[in-house]
Design an enzyme around this catalytic site. Structure first.
Site, PDB file in Angstrom:
ATOM      1  N   ASP A  57      -1.219  -2.804  16.144  1.00 14.00           N
ATOM      2  CA  ASP A  57      -1.198  -3.360  14.789  1.00 14.00           C
ATOM      3  C   ASP A  57      -1.067  -4.889  14.811  1.00 14.00           C
ATOM      4  O   ASP A  57      -0.076  -5.429  15.296  1.00 14.00           O
ATOM      5  CB  ASP A  57      -0.002  -2.712  14.052  1.00 14.00           C
ATOM      6  CG  ASP A  57      -0.033  -2.955  12.574  1.00 14.00           C
ATOM      7  OD1 ASP A  57      -0.885  -3.728  12.110  1.00 14.00           O
ATOM      8  OD2 ASP A  57       0.814  -2.366  11.871  1.00 14.00           O
ATOM      9  N   GLY A  63      -9.236  -4.043   8.801  1.00 16.30           N
ATOM     10  CA  GLY A  63     -10.664  -4.244   8.530  1.00 16.30           C
ATOM     11  C   GLY A  63     -11.144  -5.676   8.703  1.00 16.30           C
ATOM     12  O   GLY A  63     -12.313  -5.979   8.421  1.00 16.30           O
ATOM     13  N   ASP A 110      -2.788  -0.904   3.795  1.00 19.18           N
ATOM     14  CA  ASP A 110      -2.023   0.350   3.792  1.00 19.18           C
ATOM     15  C   ASP A 110      -2.300   1.192   2.548  1.00 19.18           C
ATOM     16  O   ASP A 110      -2.354   0.680   1.432  1.00 19.18           O
ATOM     17  CB  ASP A 110      -0.522   0.043   3.820  1.00 19.18           C
ATOM     18  CG  ASP A 110      -0.099  -0.456   5.182  1.00 19.18           C
ATOM     19  OD1 ASP A 110      -0.969  -0.844   5.983  1.00 19.18           O
ATOM     20  OD2 ASP A 110       1.111  -0.454   5.447  1.00 19.18           O
TER      21      ASP A 110
HETATM   22  C1  GAL Z   1       1.494  -1.853   8.886  1.00 16.29           C
HETATM   23  C2  GAL Z   1       0.557  -0.699   9.146  1.00 16.29           C
HETATM   24  C3  GAL Z   1       1.285   0.570   8.759  1.00 16.29           C
HETATM   25  C4  GAL Z   1       2.528   0.699   9.612  1.00 16.29           C
HETATM   26  C5  GAL Z   1       3.397  -0.556   9.486  1.00 16.29           C
HETATM   27  C6  GAL Z   1       4.555  -0.555  10.473  1.00 16.29           C
HETATM   28  O1  GAL Z   1       0.856  -3.043   9.194  1.00 16.29           O
HETATM   29  O2  GAL Z   1      -0.611  -0.855   8.396  1.00 16.29           O
HETATM   30  O3  GAL Z   1       0.440   1.692   8.895  1.00 16.29           O
HETATM   31  O4  GAL Z   1       2.148   0.906  10.939  1.00 16.29           O
HETATM   32  O5  GAL Z   1       2.635  -1.728   9.716  1.00 16.29           O
HETATM   33  O6  GAL Z   1       5.352  -1.693  10.386  1.00 16.29           O
END
Ligand code: GAL
Length: 760
Positions: free
Chosen positions: A508, A550, A571
């Protein structure tokens, strides 16, 4: 003369009022054109500022959809409106004025007549200067913006023109104001009484009744509320009443009571529950409608049936782990003919393990047997470079537990994946999201935090159940939750994951944004390439899930960095706005989807979710959840359940165990559906399947049931086709050229069209 001047003055005043006056005397609508300008200047908050050169904009739709494609950063909205004092005079409860500004992507400062009254959905009561760091908060895009002012607040100019100025900041994505409710009104009974239907799900009882429990809370701090509570249930199709009950309730300030309704209902038939509270003193009413979940998937037969993926990819020498998913009355006995050397099948569990040394293709003949019968199916094994030849199916901790995930919760989820029977339908990953990390030790090994005392032990446990296990990290120094990321430790982290037995990595972007604040395409790819090399050296098949929302059209280069799936959006949340805006915008990335290379529109928001320790039932209606699963299956999306698996209600379990719907998601051809017809009210998507049939999704975007027409020429289908309802698993007869189907509000139907070559 004086009269003429006065008249001209009134006309002029009416002309400057650009936002609508509602027909309802107690509401001022703010949903028509606003003035709009990109950029940032605090002087634009002033009432006297001349905005005549600004453009106009519809607040119900984001700025990217109205000619400002790709614009991120600051922009301002301005709207002038008359607030008549009749508003407060006509209202029975008159202490506060509320301004609804829909939703805002991502952040906002709201000014009334030049004064700051709100920030990111929080009313500002005291005189304050706006602070830039506060406005730039993340994750607020789907939050209702309701600002509340005492009716004697001097910032309101009663019976005069008022200027509402909204300063927005957008990090990425659509940008600015959107949503449904844009209005000014006085607070009413609706703001004093709260129904909560989300703390628990509908319960289907063995005696064919259904029970719904819910709470009613008096949210005022001072008043007692007394009145009649009426609960009614009606069939959605014809409005026939199936239940009605009235009672008198009395609530002291802050008091919450729990109540419930139990009524007889055919499980498969859609119905609605209406709850009305009528205040005894004022006769004002508050009404809320809730859809009753309807169960469409028939029970799995007692005879054996083989489900899940028909194709499986593995790299040479990597540990092989494939659980044959099968339903039927236990005990089941599994066999596999033509299993290549190096693999073994456990006849009691259906788990195939071992490893294969050389690249190549094998077709294994699987059988599953019980006292009642026998099922067989081919499994194609491709030993090559690409893994995850069908979209991953499993569970992820984020949408339920958020950062409160722990070893215990992960083990319980794995147990529940087995005990609920989900494993028998192909669900296999148990993925730990953010919140497990501690720090890197002096040798560069990543240490889990106190909530995960034994990672290898946890991985072994999950594997021993026939499941696989996933983990989460960021290419940046910190994850989105502020935990330790992989920056500078990529190779070591990949080795650690592999040595523990990890099968899936969600990687991420998060704080990598500080390393590459305004990333070029090369910078976007760089950290993902780095981890690609690290994972390839780890000698274990680890599904590589890119998460960077994306950016840079990741779908066009995700395969180049060896991604097996890549998030295409921000999200998801459990609202129709979030689900529909994400789900229906997946068309452009469709051409890049292929076996082992999946577009990921984010996880499933069904069941008990909450992003933290306190869980609630999803806010999606049953119809919306049928849309969710139908669309995600058509989109060949990874299916990651984001709810507490220990608290699966009958509806959610039924939704997740439809093997014919899952078969669309897992189809070996790996082609993503394309949008074949779109209008304001409905969309039709179609996905070509390996055996020459086509899966078609019919989606109703409105709040009323409607008939969705399908022209078969849109899919280049000619001649007769046998049509099957995949949710009900029942044949619908023969169609040709055109058909239409009734689709419930926000609902989705999924059908399979199989060519009929005998045309008589
Ligand atoms: C976001 C991600 C989520 C989750 C979260 C955890 O950036 O899109 O799905 O993983 O971080 O902190």
């Amino acid at each position: 003369m004086k009269k003429i001047i006065l008249l001209t003055g009134i006309i002029a005043m009416l002309l400057v009022i650009s936002c609508n006056q509602s027909k309802e005397p107690n509401i001022v609508l703010l949903d028509s054109e606003w003035k709009f300008k990109t950029g940032n200047d605090l002087n634009w908050a002033a009432q006297g500022f001349d905005d005549s050169s600004w453009g106009t904009i519809d607040p119900k739709n984001t700025w990217e959809n109205q000619g400002y494609k790709g614009y991120n950063g600051y922009a301002w909205y301005r709207c002038k409106t008359l607030i008549r004092s009749s508003l407060k005079d006509q209202s029975k409860i008159t202490d506060s004025l509320q301004i609804f500004l829909g939703k805002i992507d991502d952040c906002d400062h709201v000014f009334l007549n030049g004064e700051l009254i709100g920030e990111n959905g929080r009313t500002i009561y005291e005189k304050l200067q706006p602070a830039d760091d506060y406005i730039k908060q993340h994750g607020l895009w789907n939050t209702d913006r309701r600002y509340l002012l005492a009716q004697n607040d001097p910032r309101i100019h009663w019976d005069q023109e008022n200027l509402i100025a909204v300063r927005c900041f957008d990090h990425d994505g659509p940008g600015g104001m959107f949503g449904k409710r844009f209005e000014i009104s006085m607070t009413g009974l609706r703001d004093r009484l709260k129904f909560d239907f989300a703390s628990s799900a509908f319960v289907y009882n063995p005696d064919t009744t259904v029970t719904k429990s819910f709470t009613v809370t008096n949210i005022t701090g001072t008043e007692r509320l007394k009145g009649e509570l009426k609960i009614e249930a009606t069939l959605s199709d014809n409005g026939i009443s199936i239940y009605s009950n009235r009672s008198i309730i009395e609530l002291s300030p802050h008091q919450k009571i729990e109540t419930s309704a139990t009524f007889r209902k055919n499980m498969a038939v859609p119905a609605a529950l209406r709850v009305t509270f009528t205040d005894a003193a004022t006769r004002n009413k508050v009404t809320e409608d809730v859809e009753v979940p309807y169960i469409l998937t028939p029970e799995s037969p007692s005879e054996p049936r083989i489900n899940g993926a028909k194709i499986f990819g593995v790299r040479p020498w990597s540990p092989f782990h494939f659980k044959v998913a099968a339903t039927g009355k236990p005990p089941l006995k599994y066999t596999a003919a033509d299993l290549p050397e190096g693999l073994v099948l456990n006849p009691e569990t259906g788990l195939i393990t071992g490893s294969l040394k050389k690249k190549g293709e094998f077709v294994v003949k699987l059988t599953v047997e019980n006292q009642l019968g026998y099922a067989e199916r081919d499994l194609k094994i491709i030993v090559g470079d690409v893994i995850s030849l069908t979209p991953p199916m499993g569970w992820n901790s984020w949408n339920c537990w958020g950062l409160s995930v722990s070893d215990k919760k992960v083990r319980q989820s794995a147990d529940a994946m087995v005990s609920s029977g989900l494993i028998n339908h192909g669900w296999s990953y148990i993925n730990i999201d953010d919140g497990w990390e501690d720090t890197h030790d002096k040798n560069g090994n990543i240490l889990p935090n106190y909530k995960f005392p034994n990672m290898p032990g946890l991985c072994n446990y999950v594997h021993s159940l026939g499941l696989k296990i996933g983990i989460y990290s960021s290419p940046g120094p910190k994850t989105c939750g502020g935990y330790e990321g992989s920056y500078g430790f990529e190779a070591k982290d990949a080795q650690n994951y592999a040595s523990w037995g990890i099968d899936y990595l969600k990687y991420d972007w998060c704080s990598y944004g500080n390393i590459a604040p305004d990333p070029s395409l090369d910078q976007l790819k760089k950290p993902y390439k780095e981890m690609k090399h690290a994972l390839r050296k780890a000698n274990r098949d680890i599904h590589y899930s890119l998460c960077q929302y994306g950016m840079g059209d990741v779908w066009s280069w995700g395969a180049e960095v060896d991604g097996n799936s890549w998030r295409t959006t921000g999200d998801i949340e459990d609202t129709w706005e979030s689900l529909s805006s994400i789900g229906f915008s997946q068309g452009p990335c469709s051409p890049w989807s292929a076996p082992g290379r999946w577009n990921d529109p984010d996880m499933l928001v069904v069941g008990m979710v909450g992003w933290g320790p306190a869980l609630r039932n999803t806010r999606l209606t049953p119809g919306e959840q049928y849309t969710h699963l139908s669309l995600w299956s058509l989109l060949a999306a990874p299916l990651l359940i984001g709810c507490d698996l220990e608290k699966l209600d009958a509806f959610t379990l039924n939704l997740l165990t439809n093997d014919e719907v899952i078969a669309v998601n897992q189809d070996p051809l790996g082609k993503q559906a394309v949008l074949i017809r779109k209008c304001d009210d409905f969309e039709v998507w179609a996905r070509d399947l390996e055996d020459g049939s086509v899966a078609v999704g019919l989606f109703n975007k409105t709040e009323k049931a409607l008939y969705v027409p399908v022209e078969m020429i849109d899919m280049k289908l000619e001649g007769k086709h046998a049509m099957r309802d995949l949710w009900k698993q029942s044949d619908l007869g023969i169609v040709r050229d055109h058909f239409e189907m009734k689709v419930l509000p926000h609902g989705g139907r999924l059908v399979l069209l199989k060519p009929k070559f005998n045309q008589n």
